[in-house]
Motif scaffolding. Structure first.
Motif, PDB file in Angstrom:
ATOM      1  N   ALA A   5       0.730  -1.292  -0.073  1.00  0.00           N
ATOM      2  CA  ALA A   5       0.073  -0.076   0.047  1.00  0.00           C
ATOM      3  C   ALA A   5       0.840   1.218  -0.048  1.00  0.00           C
ATOM      4  O   ALA A   5       0.544   2.211  -0.711  1.00  0.00           O
ATOM      5  CB  ALA A   5      -1.100  -0.052   1.245  1.00  0.00           C
ATOM      6  N   LEU A   6       1.911   1.083   0.746  1.00  0.00           N
ATOM      7  CA  LEU A   6       2.826   2.329   0.844  1.00  0.00           C
ATOM      8  C   LEU A   6       3.453   2.533  -0.497  1.00  0.00           C
ATOM      9  O   LEU A   6       3.917   3.627  -0.999  1.00  0.00           O
ATOM     10  CB  LEU A   6       3.857   2.161   1.817  1.00  0.00           C
ATOM     11  N   SER A   7       3.830   1.483  -1.300  1.00  0.00           N
ATOM     12  CA  SER A   7       4.561   1.226  -2.551  1.00  0.00           C
ATOM     13  C   SER A   7       3.475   1.908  -3.339  1.00  0.00           C
ATOM     14  O   SER A   7       3.916   2.813  -4.492  1.00  0.00           O
ATOM     15  CB  SER A   7       4.888   0.041  -2.786  1.00  0.00           C
ATOM     16  N   GLU A   8       2.372   1.754  -3.426  1.00  0.00           N
ATOM     17  CA  GLU A   8       1.207   2.268  -4.077  1.00  0.00           C
ATOM     18  C   GLU A   8       1.112   3.911  -4.006  1.00  0.00           C
ATOM     19  O   GLU A   8       1.102   4.470  -5.025  1.00  0.00           O
ATOM     20  CB  GLU A   8      -0.067   1.729  -4.179  1.00  0.00           C
ATOM     21  N   LEU A   9       1.010   4.116  -2.786  1.00  0.00           N
ATOM     22  CA  LEU A   9       0.957   5.544  -2.660  1.00  0.00           C
ATOM     23  C   LEU A   9       2.153   6.469  -3.066  1.00  0.00           C
ATOM     24  O   LEU A   9       2.013   7.301  -3.534  1.00  0.00           O
ATOM     25  CB  LEU A   9       0.878   5.819  -0.787  1.00  0.00           C
ATOM     26  N   ALA A  10       3.302   5.802  -2.461  1.00  0.00           N
ATOM     27  CA  ALA A  10       4.385   6.489  -3.215  1.00  0.00           C
ATOM     28  C   ALA A  10       4.494   6.664  -4.877  1.00  0.00           C
ATOM     29  O   ALA A  10       5.026   7.673  -5.230  1.00  0.00           O
ATOM     30  CB  ALA A  10       5.750   5.820  -2.914  1.00  0.00           C
ATOM     31  N   GLU A  11       3.977   5.461  -5.484  1.00  0.00           N
ATOM     32  CA  GLU A  11       4.020   5.603  -6.925  1.00  0.00           C
ATOM     33  C   GLU A  11       3.124   6.896  -7.365  1.00  0.00           C
ATOM     34  O   GLU A  11       3.413   7.674  -8.127  1.00  0.00           O
ATOM     35  CB  GLU A  11       3.514   4.428  -7.580  1.00  0.00           C
ATOM     36  N   GLU A  12       1.982   7.002  -6.888  1.00  0.00           N
ATOM     37  CA  GLU A  12       1.027   7.974  -7.166  1.00  0.00           C
ATOM     38  C   GLU A  12       1.430   9.244  -6.825  1.00  0.00           C
ATOM     39  O   GLU A  12       1.518  10.195  -7.495  1.00  0.00           O
ATOM     40  CB  GLU A  12      -0.275   7.666  -6.302  1.00  0.00           C
ATOM     41  N   LEU A  13       2.337   9.389  -5.637  1.00  0.00           N
ATOM     42  CA  LEU A  13       3.042  10.836  -5.166  1.00  0.00           C
ATOM     43  C   LEU A  13       3.912  11.078  -6.224  1.00  0.00           C
ATOM     44  O   LEU A  13       4.258  12.322  -6.593  1.00  0.00           O
ATOM     45  CB  LEU A  13       3.489  10.697  -3.723  1.00  0.00           C
ATOM     46  N   GLY A  14       4.495  10.117  -6.762  1.00  0.00           N
ATOM     47  CA  GLY A  14       5.856  10.288  -7.628  1.00  0.00           C
ATOM     48  C   GLY A  14       5.191  11.057  -8.821  1.00  0.00           C
ATOM     49  O   GLY A  14       5.523  12.208  -9.347  1.00  0.00           O
ATOM     50  N   THR A  15       4.092  10.578  -9.372  1.00  0.00           N
ATOM     51  CA  THR A  15       3.275  11.000 -10.484  1.00  0.00           C
ATOM     52  C   THR A  15       2.708  12.428 -10.234  1.00  0.00           C
ATOM     53  O   THR A  15       3.036  13.424 -10.965  1.00  0.00           O
ATOM     54  CB  THR A  15       2.027  10.142 -10.757  1.00  0.00           C
ATOM     55  N   THR A  16       2.262  12.426  -8.922  1.00  0.00           N
ATOM     56  CA  THR A  16       1.873  14.000  -8.561  1.00  0.00           C
ATOM     57  C   THR A  16       3.006  14.862  -8.584  1.00  0.00           C
ATOM     58  O   THR A  16       2.976  16.044  -8.936  1.00  0.00           O
ATOM     59  CB  THR A  16       1.040  13.865  -7.328  1.00  0.00           C
ATOM     60  N   SER A  17       4.083  14.239  -7.993  1.00  0.00           N
ATOM     61  CA  SER A  17       5.469  15.240  -7.897  1.00  0.00           C
ATOM     62  C   SER A  17       5.690  15.892  -9.310  1.00  0.00           C
ATOM     63  O   SER A  17       6.071  16.780  -9.600  1.00  0.00           O
ATOM     64  CB  SER A  17       6.430  14.752  -7.378  1.00  0.00           C
ATOM     65  N   ARG A  18       5.718  14.958 -10.377  1.00  0.00           N
ATOM     66  CA  ARG A  18       6.140  15.445 -11.638  1.00  0.00           C
ATOM     67  C   ARG A  18       5.153  16.576 -12.290  1.00  0.00           C
ATOM     68  O   ARG A  18       5.555  17.360 -12.884  1.00  0.00           O
ATOM     69  CB  ARG A  18       5.916  14.108 -12.823  1.00  0.00           C
ATOM     70  N   ALA A  19       3.843  16.267 -11.835  1.00  0.00           N
ATOM     71  CA  ALA A  19       2.842  17.328 -12.205  1.00  0.00           C
ATOM     72  C   ALA A  19       3.133  18.749 -11.524  1.00  0.00           C
ATOM     73  O   ALA A  19       3.033  19.853 -12.234  1.00  0.00           O
ATOM     74  CB  ALA A  19       1.226  16.729 -12.073  1.00  0.00           C
ATOM     75  N   LEU A  20       3.564  18.611 -10.323  1.00  0.00           N
ATOM     76  CA  LEU A  20       3.488  19.943  -9.547  1.00  0.00           C
ATOM     77  C   LEU A  20       5.088  20.401  -9.959  1.00  0.00           C
ATOM     78  O   LEU A  20       4.851  21.627  -9.861  1.00  0.00           O
ATOM     79  CB  LEU A  20       3.691  19.375  -7.853  1.00  0.00           C
ATOM     80  N   VAL A  21       5.932  19.477 -10.248  1.00  0.00           N
ATOM     81  CA  VAL A  21       7.241  20.098 -10.628  1.00  0.00           C
ATOM     82  C   VAL A  21       6.910  21.026 -12.138  1.00  0.00           C
ATOM     83  O   VAL A  21       7.643  22.177 -12.032  1.00  0.00           O
ATOM     84  CB  VAL A  21       8.337  19.061 -10.811  1.00  0.00           C
TER      85      VAL A  21
END
Length: 154
Positions: A5-21
């Motif tokens: 579950a943490l790994s899946e959340l980290a993956e989603e946040l990685g995608t979000t971070s690209r959008a925010l960057v």
């Protein structure tokens, strides 16, 4: 929380971070004065934490002092920061954001806020509210200060 579950959340946040960057880079690129993302970050650190030595700036940015000095030199030439001798110890030089530097940050943040609002408008209100609460908790855990927590200029 389970590892997957943490790994899946980290993956989603990685995608979000690209959008925010991407939004962050666009907003810095639209600044009234041309600065790099690293130089913008330096100004944010000064605005958030107040006047600092080059060594403290380098440590906060995770760069060597000569790199921090080069960034400060350019920002000083642009009038976005100033160097002042410490009143307690004249050997110590403190770097502080200038009024022009604060105005640049305000312009960048206004542009960034507009871009983020456009994304939030495409989400439902309930999802946007849940996201805000989650990001508030994330920012607290990351020890990132919100704009209203920054120090007032002296």
């Amino acid at each position: 929380m389970a590892g997957s579950a943490l790994s899946e959340l980290a993956e989603e946040l990685g995608t979000t971070s690209r959008a925010l960057v991407a939004i962050a880079i666009d907003s810095v690129g639209a600044a009234p004065v041309e600065v790099t993302v690293a130089q913008h970050r330096l100004l944010v650190l000064l605005a958030a934490h107040g006047p600092q030595s080059i060594g403290a700036i380098a440590a906060r940015m995770g760069v060597n002092p000569s790199n921090a000095t080069r960034h400060c030199d350019r920002l000083e030439r642009l009038g976005l920061l100033a160097r002042r001798r410490s009143p307690e110890d004249a050997r110590v030089v403190r770097v502080e954001i200038s009024g022009a530097g604060t105005r640049l940050l305000d312009a960048v943040m206004a542009r960034r806020r507009e871009d983020i609002v456009q994304v939030l408008e495409r989400m439902g209100l309930a999802d946007a509210a849940a996201l805000t609460a989650a990001f508030r908790a994330f920012n607290d855990a990351a020890q990132e200060l919100s704009r209203d927590q920054w120090r007032e200029p002296s």
